[in-house]
Design a protein around this motif. Sequence first.
Motif, PDB file in Angstrom:
ATOM      1  N   VAL A   1       4.587   5.453   1.943  1.00  0.00           N
ATOM      2  CA  VAL A   1       5.880   6.264   1.174  1.00  0.00           C
ATOM      3  C   VAL A   1       5.243   7.055   0.023  1.00  0.00           C
ATOM      4  N   LEU A   2       4.600   6.610  -0.893  1.00  0.00           N
ATOM      5  CA  LEU A   2       4.133   7.105  -1.948  1.00  0.00           C
ATOM      6  C   LEU A   2       3.058   8.257  -1.637  1.00  0.00           C
ATOM      7  N   ARG A   3       2.248   8.018  -0.761  1.00  0.00           N
ATOM      8  CA  ARG A   3       1.146   8.944  -0.216  1.00  0.00           C
ATOM      9  C   ARG A   3       2.001  10.317   0.176  1.00  0.00           C
ATOM     10  N   GLY A   4       2.985   9.995   1.005  1.00  0.00           N
ATOM     11  CA  GLY A   4       3.944  11.151   1.665  1.00  0.00           C
ATOM     12  C   GLY A   4       4.541  11.713   0.696  1.00  0.00           C
ATOM     13  N   MET A   5       4.703  11.042  -0.770  1.00  0.00           N
ATOM     14  CA  MET A   5       5.383  11.979  -1.573  1.00  0.00           C
ATOM     15  C   MET A   5       4.152  12.612  -2.634  1.00  0.00           C
ATOM     16  N   GLY A   6       2.975  12.406  -2.171  1.00  0.00           N
ATOM     17  CA  GLY A   6       1.976  12.971  -2.926  1.00  0.00           C
ATOM     18  C   GLY A   6       1.423  12.503  -4.068  1.00  0.00           C
ATOM     19  N   VAL A   7       2.067  10.963  -4.206  1.00  0.00           N
ATOM     20  CA  VAL A   7       1.655  10.063  -5.185  1.00  0.00           C
ATOM     21  C   VAL A   7       0.439   9.293  -4.817  1.00  0.00           C
ATOM     22  N   PRO A   8      -0.672   9.105  -5.724  1.00  0.00           N
ATOM     23  CA  PRO A   8      -1.863   8.401  -5.362  1.00  0.00           C
ATOM     24  C   PRO A   8      -1.694   6.703  -4.907  1.00  0.00           C
ATOM     25  N   ALA A   9      -2.245   6.362  -4.032  1.00  0.00           N
ATOM     26  CA  ALA A   9      -1.679   5.024  -3.730  1.00  0.00           C
ATOM     27  C   ALA A   9      -3.030   4.487  -2.971  1.00  0.00           C
ATOM     28  N   PRO A  10      -3.340   3.038  -3.166  1.00  0.00           N
ATOM     29  CA  PRO A  10      -4.619   2.641  -2.402  1.00  0.00           C
ATOM     30  C   PRO A  10      -4.390   2.553  -0.977  1.00  0.00           C
ATOM     31  N   GLU A  11      -5.762   2.708  -0.556  1.00  0.00           N
ATOM     32  CA  GLU A  11      -5.496   2.345   0.947  1.00  0.00           C
ATOM     33  C   GLU A  11      -5.348   1.006   1.326  1.00  0.00           C
ATOM     34  N   VAL A  12      -4.356   0.495   2.054  1.00  0.00           N
ATOM     35  CA  VAL A  12      -4.165  -0.865   2.442  1.00  0.00           C
ATOM     36  C   VAL A  12      -4.676  -1.152   3.747  1.00  0.00           C
ATOM     37  N   LEU A  13      -5.605  -2.088   3.841  1.00  0.00           N
ATOM     38  CA  LEU A  13      -5.988  -2.708   5.055  1.00  0.00           C
ATOM     39  C   LEU A  13      -5.728  -4.142   5.210  1.00  0.00           C
ATOM     40  N   THR A  14      -5.042  -4.639   6.289  1.00  0.00           N
ATOM     41  CA  THR A  14      -4.385  -5.850   6.302  1.00  0.00           C
ATOM     42  C   THR A  14      -5.449  -6.560   7.348  1.00  0.00           C
ATOM     43  N   VAL A  15      -5.895  -7.634   7.058  1.00  0.00           N
ATOM     44  CA  VAL A  15      -6.590  -8.505   8.157  1.00  0.00           C
ATOM     45  C   VAL A  15      -5.746  -9.521   8.700  1.00  0.00           C
ATOM     46  N   GLU A  16      -5.500  -9.610  10.028  1.00  0.00           N
ATOM     47  CA  GLU A  16      -4.632 -10.669  10.601  1.00  0.00           C
ATOM     48  C   GLU A  16      -5.387 -11.192  11.752  1.00  0.00           C
ATOM     49  N   ARG A  17      -5.220 -12.555  11.906  1.00  0.00           N
ATOM     50  CA  ARG A  17      -6.125 -13.365  12.747  1.00  0.00           C
ATOM     51  C   ARG A  17      -5.032 -13.321  14.390  1.00  0.00           C
TER      52      ARG A  17
END
Length: 433
Positions: free
Chosen positions: A23-39
């Motif tokens: 949502v932050l990125r969609g608003m043009g606000v910088p946000a980290p890249e979130v990468l989830t590792v799931e077994r």
Amino acid sequence: MTATLAIIGAGPKAVAVAAKAAVLRGMGVPAPEVLTVERSAVAANWQPGGGWTDGNHRLGTGPEKDVGFPYRSALVPRRNAELDEQMMRYSWQSYLVGTGQFADWIDRGRPAPPHRTWARYLGWVADQVGMRVLRGEVTGIGIDGDGWALSTDSEDGPGTVLADAIMATGPGQAERSILPGNPRVLSIAQFWHRAAAHERIGAERVAVIGGGETAAAILNELFAHRVSTITVIAPQVTLFTRGEGFFENTLFSDPTHWAGLTLAERRDAIARTDRGVFSARVQDALLADDRIRHLRGRVAHAVARDDQIRLTLHSDRAGESLETVHGFDLVIDGSGADTLWFTELFTQDALDLIELSLGGPMTGERLQESIGYDLSVGQLSPKLFLPNLSGLNQGPGFPNLSCLGLLSDRVLGAELTRPDPLPRRTNEYQPIR
Ligand SMILES: Cc1cc2nc3c(=O)[nH]c(=O)nc-3n(C[C@H](O)[C@H](O)[C@H](O)COP(=O)(O)OP(=O)(O)OC[C@H]3O[C@@H](n4cnc5c(N)ncnc54)[C@H](O)[C@@H]3O)c2cc1C
């Protein structure tokens, strides 16, 4: 350069953080890249295969406490109302509306959804926000330059995920058992596997080890099986009921005043509302069933003898340590949840760095007392977010579902990289969704 936040486990916490970052990125606000590792899969622990439920048991908290709750963002000056409005697109209500179930749910009196429905909701949010999930089990956590290197294992073989910060989630392994391999002792996962397969459990004397919500869910299921007596073994004086009034609930949704309490007051509040207490719903069922009794103590060890499992219990009576032995036909080890499960994954260099920041050996107590406002281990760089250990310092709602929107604010509001980070390699991976 966009920082990478790697999250271990694609449960509600990961979904909440990924949704807000999107949502932050969609608003043009910088946000980290979130990468989830799931077994396994998104929301695996809320489905039968995950080992913690058969999927049919119902959520304890209201589903309106969803990934954006309490919709009081304080992340983007002057645009927080817009942020909350955008997050409402991924609310429980929006899910029901989007999947044609809203009127039905209202007309049924807004029932607590079964765990499998909650899992579907989380999967829906993950899809909507394009959550990036890498399929693999995290088998090691090491240091790589200024960041972390997660070793992963999947069907495609071993891999490495590089990240500027990591967040560990989940309750650990449901397969743990006090007497592995003995058919008269069931781990949490074995118990739920049987329940999901509609296997009837028949036994005279059954013991359930543990006095928390995991054991409570097991008891709730056991009522429907052919057992003569059920003994709940827990160290508390009695089986306390969780305080679920307005004031207790407020502590979970709004930790504003939490930091102002003394450590002793915070521990007392957690003992009354969270740790080792049963919800009022389970207590009602317990009262109505005369097969249940409580045995106070900690299980020290277990042996199999004469078609029984003998449990040795330690308890304190008037300051004296007492040892007693009790025999059961079936033991269900419901004590499995372990908030420190991830600590055995650290490599020596990572451990050295953490212990340096903690000022001593890594213990649960030290970690809990070090957690800062952003839910990460204070003074440690690179950042290690531990929401499951944040209850004591930051508020009892962070380890559970009580304020996922606030959790994502705190994590995404943190500075993830140093001002002059080392150049890093980028991750190459095959997302599973
Ligand atoms: C049966 C049950 C019912 C609960 N009900 C409620 C409730 O009603 N309300 C409430 O507030 N709290 C509840 N809780 C407590 C708590 O809120 C949840 O356990 C918590 O929300 C879990 O969210 P999570 O995101 O931390 O992790 P989880 O949803 O537990 O997800 C963790 C994920 O990590 C994955 N994983 C584990 N190890 C690895 C690894 N090494 N590598 C990669 N992936 C891994 C798992 O497959 C899993 O998908 C419940 C807990 C349980 C067990």
